[in-house]
Design a protein around this motif. Structure first.
Motif, PDB file in Angstrom:
ATOM      1  N   VAL A 130       0.852  -1.187   0.000  1.00  0.00           N
ATOM      2  CA  VAL A 130       0.000   0.000   0.000  1.00  0.00           C
ATOM      3  C   VAL A 130       0.884   1.231   0.000  1.00  0.00           C
ATOM      4  N   LYS A 131       0.602   2.148  -0.910  1.00  0.00           N
ATOM      5  CA  LYS A 131       1.338   3.407  -0.967  1.00  0.00           C
ATOM      6  C   LYS A 131       0.333   4.546  -0.820  1.00  0.00           C
ATOM      7  N   MET A 132       0.644   5.470   0.023  1.00  0.00           N
ATOM      8  CA  MET A 132      -0.225   6.617   0.235  1.00  0.00           C
ATOM      9  C   MET A 132       0.564   7.885  -0.050  1.00  0.00           C
ATOM     10  N   SER A 133      -0.122   8.860  -0.584  1.00  0.00           N
ATOM     11  CA  SER A 133       0.514  10.155  -0.792  1.00  0.00           C
ATOM     12  C   SER A 133      -0.519  11.248  -0.551  1.00  0.00           C
ATOM     13  N   HIS A 134      -0.048  12.375  -0.117  1.00  0.00           N
ATOM     14  CA  HIS A 134      -0.931  13.501   0.175  1.00  0.00           C
ATOM     15  C   HIS A 134      -1.168  14.312  -1.094  1.00  0.00           C
ATOM     16  N   VAL A 135      -2.414  14.675  -1.316  1.00  0.00           N
ATOM     17  CA  VAL A 135      -2.770  15.546  -2.433  1.00  0.00           C
ATOM     18  C   VAL A 135      -3.544  16.706  -1.838  1.00  0.00           C
ATOM     19  N   TYR A 136      -3.094  17.912  -2.112  1.00  0.00           N
ATOM     20  CA  TYR A 136      -3.771  19.084  -1.592  1.00  0.00           C
ATOM     21  C   TYR A 136      -5.180  19.189  -2.147  1.00  0.00           C
ATOM     22  N   ARG A 137      -6.074  19.712  -1.352  1.00  0.00           N
ATOM     23  CA  ARG A 137      -7.479  19.848  -1.723  1.00  0.00           C
ATOM     24  C   ARG A 137      -7.627  20.579  -3.059  1.00  0.00           C
ATOM     25  N   GLU A 138      -6.831  21.597  -3.271  1.00  0.00           N
ATOM     26  CA  GLU A 138      -6.920  22.380  -4.502  1.00  0.00           C
ATOM     27  C   GLU A 138      -6.551  21.557  -5.735  1.00  0.00           C
TER      28      GLU A 138
END
Length: 60
Positions: free
Chosen positions: A7-15
């Motif tokens: 499992v790989k997770m990454s943050h994506v900004y709301r914008e």
């Protein structure tokens, strides 16, 4: 659970996640049941085209 999961997770900004943000906003007005759309909701369609057309348009 016995499968070999990666499992790989990454943050994506709301914008940057404009369409998902629109779906989250729509969800507040829906019932607690599962909702299946036959076509893309207008609010999401507008956000998608604004996102792919370059600089963001003020749709909110």
């Amino acid at each position: 659970m016995d499968l070999d999961w990666e499992v790989k997770m990454s943050h994506v900004y709301r914008e940057e996640n404009f369409c998902a943000d629109g779906l989250a906003e729509i969800s507040f007005d829906l019932s607690d049941e599962i909702v299946i759309f036959d076509s893309c909701p207008v609010a999401i369609r507008e956000r998608y085209f604004a996102n792919v057309s370059g600089p963001r348009l003020a749709i909110l």
